[in-house]
Design an enzyme around this catalytic site. Structure first.
Site, PDB file in Angstrom:
ATOM      1  N   CYS A 113      -3.585  12.268  12.894  1.00 52.28           N
ATOM      2  CA  CYS A 113      -4.466  11.103  13.009  1.00 52.28           C
ATOM      3  C   CYS A 113      -4.277  10.558  14.419  1.00 52.28           C
ATOM      4  CB  CYS A 113      -4.095  10.073  11.943  1.00 52.28           C
ATOM      5  SG  CYS A 113      -2.561   9.253  12.288  1.00 52.28           S
ATOM      6  N   LYS A 154       0.836  -1.207   0.000  1.00 50.81           N
ATOM      7  CA  LYS A 154       0.000   0.000   0.000  1.00 50.81           C
ATOM      8  C   LYS A 154       0.868   1.253   0.000  1.00 50.81           C
ATOM      9  CE  LYS A 154      -1.619   1.621   4.010  1.00 50.81           C
ATOM     10  NZ  LYS A 154      -1.352   3.033   4.373  1.00 50.81           N
ATOM     11  N   ASN A 155       1.902   1.266   0.839  1.00 53.19           N
ATOM     12  CA  ASN A 155       2.674   2.506   1.005  1.00 53.19           C
ATOM     13  C   ASN A 155       3.634   2.775  -0.148  1.00 53.19           C
ATOM     14  OD1 ASN A 155       1.223   3.013   3.259  1.00 53.19           O
ATOM     15  ND2 ASN A 155       2.775   2.295   4.699  1.00 53.19           N
ATOM     16  N   ARG A 173      -8.474   0.042   5.088  1.00 57.37           N
ATOM     17  CA  ARG A 173      -7.655   1.029   4.377  1.00 57.37           C
ATOM     18  C   ARG A 173      -6.371   0.379   3.868  1.00 57.37           C
ATOM     19  NH1 ARG A 173      -6.664   6.286   7.777  1.00 57.37           N
ATOM     20  NH2 ARG A 173      -5.281   6.506   5.979  1.00 57.37           N
ATOM     21  N   ASP A 230       4.943   0.140  12.004  1.00 56.84           N
ATOM     22  CA  ASP A 230       3.648  -0.384  11.544  1.00 56.84           C
ATOM     23  C   ASP A 230       3.421  -1.827  11.971  1.00 56.84           C
ATOM     24  OD1 ASP A 230       3.530   1.406   8.360  1.00 56.84           O
ATOM     25  OD2 ASP A 230       3.222   2.023  10.435  1.00 56.84           O
ATOM     26  N   ARG A 276       1.575  14.080  12.951  1.00 62.00           N
ATOM     27  CA  ARG A 276       1.905  13.872  11.528  1.00 62.00           C
ATOM     28  C   ARG A 276       2.236  15.194  10.796  1.00 62.00           C
ATOM     29  NH1 ARG A 276      -0.289   8.783  10.262  1.00 62.00           N
ATOM     30  NH2 ARG A 276       1.292   8.664   8.634  1.00 62.00           N
TER      31      ARG A 276
HETATM   32  C1  EPZ Z   1       4.635   6.554   6.441  1.00 58.23           C
HETATM   33  O1  EPZ Z   1       3.989   7.629   7.092  1.00 58.23           O
HETATM   34  C2  EPZ Z   1       3.604   5.448   6.380  1.00 58.23           C
HETATM   35  N1  EPZ Z   1       2.453   5.895   5.618  1.00 58.23           N
HETATM   36  C3  EPZ Z   1       3.174   5.054   7.793  1.00 58.23           C
HETATM   37  O2  EPZ Z   1       2.340   3.921   7.677  1.00 58.23           O
HETATM   38  C4  EPZ Z   1       4.404   4.628   8.586  1.00 58.23           C
HETATM   39  O3  EPZ Z   1       4.018   4.374   9.914  1.00 58.23           O
HETATM   40  C5  EPZ Z   1       5.458   5.742   8.565  1.00 58.23           C
HETATM   41  O4  EPZ Z   1       5.763   6.086   7.194  1.00 58.23           O
HETATM   42  C6  EPZ Z   1       6.750   5.316   9.234  1.00 58.23           C
HETATM   43  O5  EPZ Z   1       7.269   4.196   8.588  1.00 58.23           O
HETATM   44  C7  EPZ Z   1       2.551   5.909   4.276  1.00 58.23           C
HETATM   45  O6  EPZ Z   1       3.562   5.547   3.707  1.00 58.23           O
HETATM   46  C8  EPZ Z   1       1.334   6.364   3.535  1.00 58.23           C
HETATM   47  P1  EPZ Z   1       7.139   9.589   8.448  1.00 58.23           P
HETATM   48  P2  EPZ Z   1       4.710   9.089   7.088  1.00 58.23           P
HETATM   49  O7  EPZ Z   1       7.130  10.877   7.711  1.00 58.23           O
HETATM   50  O8  EPZ Z   1       5.465   9.265   5.821  1.00 58.23           O
HETATM   51  C9  EPZ Z   1       7.887  12.852  11.803  1.00 58.23           C
HETATM   52  C10 EPZ Z   1       0.413   2.670   7.795  1.00 58.23           C
HETATM   53  O9  EPZ Z   1       0.078   2.013   8.777  1.00 58.23           O
HETATM   54  N2  EPZ Z   1       7.802  13.840  10.719  1.00 58.23           N
HETATM   55  O10 EPZ Z   1       8.200   8.584   8.143  1.00 58.23           O
HETATM   56  O11 EPZ Z   1       3.702  10.098   7.468  1.00 58.23           O
HETATM   57  C11 EPZ Z   1       6.561  12.174  12.079  1.00 58.23           C
HETATM   58  O12 EPZ Z   1       5.790  12.946  12.971  1.00 58.23           O
HETATM   59  C12 EPZ Z   1       0.946   4.056   8.004  1.00 58.23           C
HETATM   60  O13 EPZ Z   1       0.409   2.261   6.613  1.00 58.23           O
HETATM   61  C13 EPZ Z   1       8.092  15.175  10.998  1.00 58.23           C
HETATM   62  O14 EPZ Z   1       8.385  15.533  12.131  1.00 58.23           O
HETATM   63  O15 EPZ Z   1       5.729   8.888   8.299  1.00 58.23           O
HETATM   64  C14 EPZ Z   1       6.993  10.864  12.688  1.00 58.23           C
HETATM   65  O16 EPZ Z   1       7.269  11.067  14.057  1.00 58.23           O
HETATM   66  C15 EPZ Z   1       0.728   4.548   9.431  1.00 58.23           C
HETATM   67  N3  EPZ Z   1       8.038  16.084   9.980  1.00 58.23           N
HETATM   68  C16 EPZ Z   1       8.306  10.547  11.971  1.00 58.23           C
HETATM   69  O17 EPZ Z   1       8.737  11.782  11.383  1.00 58.23           O
HETATM   70  C17 EPZ Z   1       7.703  15.713   8.694  1.00 58.23           C
HETATM   71  O18 EPZ Z   1       7.681  16.597   7.806  1.00 58.23           O
HETATM   72  C18 EPZ Z   1       8.186   9.504  10.864  1.00 58.23           C
HETATM   73  O19 EPZ Z   1       7.127   9.915  10.025  1.00 58.23           O
HETATM   74  C19 EPZ Z   1       7.409  14.356   8.434  1.00 58.23           C
HETATM   75  C20 EPZ Z   1       7.477  13.439   9.458  1.00 58.23           C
END
Ligand code: EPZ
Length: 430
Positions: free
Chosen positions: A117, A22-23, A397, A305, A122
């Protein structure tokens, strides 16, 4: 009132074919609008998140054809808008990938700011930092991101946080920025590599995906492609955990074992038997499984995840385990539901102390988010008696035909829309 209803106690056994990731699909679908040629994407998971993004792409004016539920053909030459609708963002926050794609191709994008969420706030500050570094003027007005650039120019970007979304979004915009962009401290997840490989199949020049530094030499245009998405690491891990939780014997097929290494290692540490083949992994749960500790980390560390699913397995292991969630600030919400089934878990901030119990008992519970919902299903399949789970839209989802695949492994589970159907299930299963 869709619910899952299940009667626990059957060890799950057999084979299950894993769907496309999915991702990876979400980044690839967004990137598919960066050319005016036809793009065919195969091994697409048929889940509500990918279908929501396909709708958003349609609303931009692209033409979309779906020869079958796992294939989509997209042609973006008639895109007439660079504005993503509120409704589309509300349905699926990863619509923000359209900022990087639209900015890369049209040098302009107007996309509602994604909300937080249940698992965390996020933010997308790193995405915006990257777009600005590439020369875009980015402002947030009335809850939307407005990004515009005369021209995108290469930059040397260092991410303050390892972020999957920021890595993919900036990589897309940089694909069509003049010169060589270097992005450091990037995410290395398999789905990041898959998006990079997809873009390269369209004529992009991206090197280093999967390492700490990605180098992108901008190109003026991208061409069409046909691309098949990698298997879903998290869906595979969820079914591997199902073997541990139900003391079953499950072979996950159509997987890339290398992507599963952290999960396989922790299941072995618990005492499960894990056998790897070229494209499948067999997991055999044991009657007595040991406690162990794990901390979620960016890839190749243990994936966040998979945190809820592995915690459910530990709730039925012998001894005390320590689970540390280092990625998201609120990813233990499901513990309250699990405790109603008899689990013994104390949460202190980002740490959960899990005291294994002999058994769980069925209860009426609610899925708080996508992966926690899947984890609670695993708990219900191991618990004594009946469990019903509400808010299963979260699970749908990210998991295609989840209850059907579980039934194929011997689970007594159904997706029901009414109390009447639930009663019929109870009468039939007894
Ligand atoms: C992706 O989310 C995945 N979603 C998430 O999967 C997954 O948990 C996550 O990566 C971590 O592997 C998709 O790919 C659609 P991040 P993403 O940016 O990209 C912080 C699922 O279950 N951050 O890697 O939103 C953030 O708050 C979902 O399929 C910032 O601070 O995650 C978090 O603490 C849930 N500033 C950390 O980084 C930013 O601009 C990692 O988030 C971006 C992120």
């Amino acid at each position: 009132m869709e619910q899952y209803i299940m009667k626990g106690g059957n060890p799950l056994a057999g084979e299950v074919v894993i769907s496309g990731a999915k991702n990876a699909a979400l980044g690839i679908l967004a990137a598919s609008i960066m050319t005016d040629d036809d793009v065919v994407i195969e091994n697409l998971p048929d889940v509500s998140d990918t279908n929501a993004l396909i709708d958003a792409i349609c609303h931009l004016g692209a033409s979309v054809v779906r020869p079958d539920r796992h294939t989509v053909k997209i042609n973006a030459k008639n895109i007439h808008a660079i504005t993503v609708e509120d409704e589309d963002m509300r349905k699926m926050r990863a619509s923000y990938y359209l900022i990087g794609a639209l900015l890369g191709k049209y040098k302009s994008a107007e996309v509602p700011l994604p909300g937080g969420c249940t698992i965390g706030s996020r933010p997308i500050d790193q995405h915006i930092k990257g777009f600005r570094a590439l020369g875009a003027d980015v402002s947030i007005v009335r809850g939307a991101v407005f990004a515009h650039a005369i021209d995108l120019v290469a930059s040397h970007i260092y991410l303050d946080v390892v972020s999957v979304g920021a890595t993919i979004n900036i990589m897309m915009a940089a694909t069509m920025a003049e010169g060589e962009t270097i992005i450091e401290n990037v995410a290395k997840e398999p789905h990041v590599v898959d998006v990079a490989n997809f873009l390269n199949s369209m004529g992009a020049n991206i090197r280093g995906a999967g390492t700490d530094v990605i180098r992108i030499r901008g190109v003026r245009r991208l061409h069409g492609t046909t691309y098949s998405i990698i298997p879903d690491q998290i869906e595979a891990g969820t079914f591997m955990c199902a073997a541990a939780v139900t003391r079953g014997d499950i072979t996950v097929k159509n997987v890339i074992p290398k992507h599963m290494e952290a999960i396989s290692a922790k299941l072995r540490e618990m005492g499960c038997e894990v056998v790897e083949f070229d494209e499948e992994i067999r997991v055999v749960g044991k009657p007595k499984q040991r406690h162990m500790n794990f901390k979620t980390l960016p890839y190749p560390g243990f994936p966040t995840d998979m945190q809820p699913q592995m915690t459910v397995a530990l709730s039925l292991a012998e001894g005390t385990s320590v689970v540390t969630e280092s990625i998201f600030e609120n990813r233990f919400k499901y513990v309250a539901e699990l405790s109603r089934m008899g689990a013994n878990i104390q949460v202190e901030g980002s740490v959960a102390i899990v005291d294994g119990v002999e058994k769980l008992t069925g209860a009426q519970i609610e899925a708080p988010d996508l992966r926690a919902g899947a984890a609670l299903v695993l708990a219900g399949l191991a618990a004594e008696g009946y469990t019903t789970i509400d808010e299963i839209g979260f699970v749908e989802r990210g998991y295609e035909n989840f209850e059907g695949k579980l039934r194929g492994l011997g689970a007594n589970i159904e997706r029901v829309d009414s109390e009447k159907e639930a009663k019929k299930f109870r009468l039939r299963v007894g």
